[in-house]
Design a protein around this motif. Structure first.
Motif, short mmCIF file in Angstrom:
data_model
loop_
_atom_site.label_atom_id
_atom_site.label_comp_id
_atom_site.label_asym_id
_atom_site.label_seq_id
_atom_site.Cartn_x
_atom_site.Cartn_y
_atom_site.Cartn_z
N GLU A 24 0.86 -1.18 0.00
CA GLU A 24 0.00 0.00 0.00
C GLU A 24 0.90 1.23 0.00
OE1 GLU A 24 -3.58 0.19 2.68
OE2 GLU A 24 -2.32 1.71 3.60
N TYR A 35 -2.12 0.93 -4.70
CA TYR A 35 -1.50 -0.36 -4.37
C TYR A 35 -0.49 -0.77 -5.42
CZ TYR A 35 -5.16 -0.59 -0.92
OH TYR A 35 -5.98 -0.31 0.14
N MET A 73 3.12 -3.06 3.96
CA MET A 73 2.69 -4.38 3.47
C MET A 73 1.22 -4.56 3.83
SD MET A 73 3.86 -7.19 2.11
CE MET A 73 5.51 -7.69 2.55
N HIS A 75 -2.01 -6.73 4.75
CA HIS A 75 -2.30 -8.03 5.34
C HIS A 75 -3.77 -8.33 5.13
CE1 HIS A 75 1.42 -6.94 7.36
NE2 HIS A 75 1.62 -8.23 7.38
N ASN A 77 -7.44 -8.54 5.82
CA ASN A 77 -8.17 -7.73 6.80
C ASN A 77 -9.17 -8.55 7.61
OD1 ASN A 77 -10.00 -8.01 4.81
ND2 ASN A 77 -10.29 -5.84 4.40
N ALA A 78 -9.29 -9.84 7.28
CA ALA A 78 -10.15 -10.70 8.11
C ALA A 78 -9.29 -11.30 9.21
CB ALA A 78 -10.76 -11.79 7.25
N THR A 79 -9.75 -11.20 10.43
CA THR A 79 -9.02 -11.79 11.54
C THR A 79 -9.59 -13.18 11.81
OG1 THR A 79 -10.54 -10.81 13.08
CG2 THR A 79 -8.58 -9.54 12.57
N HIS B 83 -8.14 5.19 10.45
CA HIS B 83 -7.21 5.09 9.32
C HIS B 83 -5.76 5.02 9.81
CE1 HIS B 83 -6.05 5.38 5.21
NE2 HIS B 83 -5.56 6.59 5.28
N ARG B 86 -5.13 1.58 11.41
CA ARG B 86 -5.00 0.57 10.36
C ARG B 86 -3.59 0.60 9.77
NH1 ARG B 86 -4.82 0.33 5.25
NH2 ARG B 86 -4.77 2.57 4.99
N ARG B 87 -3.10 1.80 9.50
CA ARG B 87 -1.76 1.92 8.92
C ARG B 87 -0.69 1.47 9.91
NH1 ARG B 87 -1.84 7.88 6.65
NH2 ARG B 87 0.39 7.57 6.67
N ASN B 90 -0.52 -2.31 9.97
CA ASN B 90 0.23 -2.87 8.83
C ASN B 90 1.74 -2.70 9.02
OD1 ASN B 90 -1.87 -3.90 7.32
ND2 ASN B 90 -2.27 -1.98 6.28
N ALA B 91 2.14 -1.50 9.48
CA ALA B 91 3.57 -1.25 9.67
C ALA B 91 4.14 -2.16 10.76
CB ALA B 91 3.78 0.23 10.04
N LEU B 93 2.97 -5.08 11.83
CA LEU B 93 3.00 -6.49 11.42
C LEU B 93 4.17 -6.78 10.50
CD1 LEU B 93 0.25 -6.96 12.78
CD2 LEU B 93 -0.34 -8.32 10.81
N SER B 107 -6.86 -9.71 16.24
CA SER B 107 -7.58 -8.44 16.20
C SER B 107 -6.56 -7.39 15.81
CB SER B 107 -8.21 -8.12 17.56
OG SER B 107 -7.20 -7.85 18.51
N ILE B 108 -6.96 -6.12 15.79
CA ILE B 108 -6.01 -5.10 15.33
C ILE B 108 -4.78 -5.02 16.25
CG2 ILE B 108 -7.03 -3.11 16.53
CD1 ILE B 108 -6.49 -1.64 13.73
N ARG B 406 -12.53 -7.89 12.10
CA ARG B 406 -12.14 -7.23 10.86
C ARG B 406 -11.28 -6.00 11.10
NH1 ARG B 406 -15.25 -3.21 8.49
NH2 ARG B 406 -14.37 -2.67 6.50
N ILE B 407 -10.27 -5.87 10.25
CA ILE B 407 -9.45 -4.66 10.25
C ILE B 407 -9.70 -3.99 8.91
CG2 ILE B 407 -7.10 -3.79 10.32
CD1 ILE B 407 -6.63 -6.63 11.83
N PRO B 408 -10.18 -2.75 8.90
CA PRO B 408 -10.53 -2.14 7.61
C PRO B 408 -9.31 -1.94 6.72
CG PRO B 408 -10.65 -0.52 9.38
CD PRO B 408 -10.40 -1.84 10.02
N SER B 409 -9.55 -1.86 5.42
CA SER B 409 -8.46 -1.52 4.49
C SER B 409 -8.68 -0.08 4.03
CB SER B 409 -8.48 -2.47 3.29
OG SER B 409 -9.65 -2.28 2.55
N ALA B 410 -7.72 0.45 3.30
CA ALA B 410 -7.83 1.86 2.86
C ALA B 410 -9.10 2.05 2.03
CB ALA B 410 -6.61 2.23 2.03
N GLU B 411 -9.46 1.04 1.25
CA GLU B 411 -10.64 1.15 0.38
C GLU B 411 -11.93 1.35 1.19
OE1 GLU B 411 -8.91 -2.40 -0.91
OE2 GLU B 411 -9.49 -2.07 -2.98
N ASP B 412 -11.94 0.87 2.43
CA ASP B 412 -13.15 1.02 3.25
C ASP B 412 -13.41 2.47 3.65
OD1 ASP B 412 -13.92 -1.73 3.43
OD2 ASP B 412 -12.21 -2.05 4.74
#
Lengths: 87, 414
Positions: A24, A35, A73, A75, A77-79, B83, B86-87, B90-91, B93, B107-108, B406-412
């Motif tokens: 991303e 992306y 990176m 991941h 998004n479903a846990t 937002h 979420r970022r 990702n960083a 992880l 979970s997040i 659920r962890i939202p993505s940027a598109e959400d």
């Protein structure tokens, strides 16, 4: 070759990513998100580039912005959740 | 079932995740008691996460704002930034994965990793490597607690023992004594209702639970979960079974200026379109739409069956039909919350069309239009095109809710 120090971006090359991996790219100036895929980067001849090198070479594609981007990176998004409290 | 003889699982839990990410991103918050709230200005809501400094002063997550402010007047209230979280997720992880592969994201702010034989010989070293990677490459204000044990459940319980920024190792040979020191309510899976049920059966401590037989646990829990928990507590290699997706949905508490059917339709449409985008992204189709409204004193809900679809046009048309029914039933009643759910899901590769319905050409046309709209929105990173109107305000963060599943993505957030 000496191991590069730093975070994951300095350790991984594009070729190390999973085939379905997505990066991303978030513009640090306007927050625009797009992306990058492994196949797209490989087609652009960057399969041996480290992720930090990709990050340095990318700019925001929004007209008139051209800001630097930060790569992350993606991941799933479903846990996997908890079932009855079981982890 | 296999019973590991060494530490095989690492469980990592970030300390006060939302608040510490805020502190990392905003230097003026560092070292201060911080409370993250759902939105700015609300006083009747609750603090969803507090910083380490606030916890040290006796505050806790999910505390009323008034109560929290009374206990700690100097606490800084910060509106949530899903937002940003979420970022950060990702960083973080990516940094953890540069040290050890992530087995599952719970979970997040919680995840589990498998520990190989080499790593299990020096779990403290592994934890130090993870913490150093985070501190060096993300920042020192986001800290985590790590637990090691034979399975995920025990590692999760161990992880909670030394918060914040701790490491706890439960070697299989050391158990079960450390378990017995935990109060029964600290065993994940034993909530207040279950605790009452266990108390009625004379089971009051963690040791009492541990000493039960698997079938007794199953009987007390009234399902297989009890038996699974027995095996987990006794150190067997067991973890939660994969759950199957059953629906896509979104809900929202309405802002004060939208609490009637005329004004709320825009928000309902955004909720539905965002749910439909997720449906398509994850390559599903649905065969039903459910609309739920909370109004004064009660709730109203209706559902409608659909052919197996996933495009916005047919879903928005179905929503309009349900909305008209709501108008007939509720008139001008004030509504406070809306929820939309797409249910009866089929994966794209097992879609079964209704052979009695002659809409193939039209459906294919709308699906192609929707694919073009999704492509445009993805290309420009925002909602450039939509079917029908897209409200100009009151849709911030719709679809960006962070939940346990659920962890939202940027598109959400588009």
């Amino acid at each position: 070759m000496a191991r590069r120090s730093g975070g994951w971006k300095t350790k991984l090359r594009v070729s190390d990513l999973d085939d379905d991996a997505k990066l991303e790219a978030v513009c640090v100036r306007c927050d625009h998100v797009r992306y990058l895929t492994k196949s797209g980067l490989t087609d652009a001849g960057k399969s041996q580039s480290y992720i930090d090198e990709i990050e340095q070479g990318e700019i925001c594609t929004v007209l008139g912005c051209g800001g630097k981007v930060r790569l992350a990176m993606m991941h799933k998004n479903a846990t996997s959740g908890f079932v009855g409290g079981l982890a | 079932m296999r019973k590991p003889e060494r530490v095989e699982c690492l469980y990592l839990d970030f300390d006060g995740f939302f608040a510490s990410v805020e502190q990392q991103a905003r230097p003026e918050l560092r070292g201060r008691p911080v409370g993250v709230v759902p939105f700015s200005g609300g006083k009747a809501s609750c603090v969803i996460a507090v910083s380490k400094e606030a916890k040290a002063l006796g505050l806790s997550n999910v505390m009323g704002i008034r109560e929290a402010k009374a206990a700690c007047p100097e606490m800084v209230l910060v509106p949530q930034s899903p937002h940003l979280y979420r970022r950060a997720h990702n960083a973080l992880l990516a940094e953890i994965e540069s040290v050890v592969p992530v087995d599952t994201i719970k979970s997040i702010d919680e995840l589990a990793c498998r520990v190989d034989l080499d790593q299990s010989r020096d779990p403290v070293g592994l934890a130090e490597d993870i913490k150093a990677a985070i501190a060096e490459n993300v920042g020192p204000y986001v800290t985590c607690s790590i637990g090691f044990a034979a399975n995920r459940q025990l590692a999760k319980m161990a992880c909670k023992l030394d918060k914040p920024d701790g490491v706890t190792i439960w070697h299989p040979d050391d158990l079960p004594e450390p378990l017995f020191a935990l109060p029964i309510e600290d065993v994940p899976g034993i909530g207040s209702n279950m605790q009452t049920r266990l108390a009625r059966a004379g089971i009051l401590t963690t040791k009492d639970v541990y000493d039960l037989a698997p079938k007794q646990m199953r009987k007390l829990w009234r399902n297989v979960t009890g038996e699974r928990l027995w095996y987990a507590l006794h150190g067997y290699a067991i973890h939660a079974p994969e759950s199957k997706r059953g629906m896509f949905g979104h809900g929202r508490v309405l802002p004060p200026d939208c609490r009637n059917l005329d004004s709320a339709i825009g928000i309902a449409r955004v909720l539905l379109v965002k749910a439909a985008r997720r449906l398509r992204r994850e390559r599903y189709f649905c065969a039903g739409l459910w609309l739920w409204l909370q109004h004064v004193g009660s709730t109203w809900s209706r559902n409608v069956s659909l052919p197996v679809v996933n495009d916005d046009q047919i879903l928005l048309k179905a929503l309009s039909g349900l909305w008209e029914q709501a108008r007939d039933d509720l008139g001008r009643a004030a509504i406070f919350r809306i929820g939309v759910t797409l249910y009866d899901l089929s994966p794209a590769d097992t879609r079964q069309l209704d052979f009695l319905l002659d809409d193939d050409t039209e459906r294919q046309r709308w699906e192609a239009i929707n694919a073009a709209i999704d492509h445009l929105n993805r290309k420009y990173g925002r909602t450039m095109a939509s079917i029908g109107f897209w409200p100009a305000k009151n849709h911030e963060n719709i679809g960006g809710k962070i939940s346990y599943t659920r962890i939202p993505s940027a598109e959400d957030f588009w």
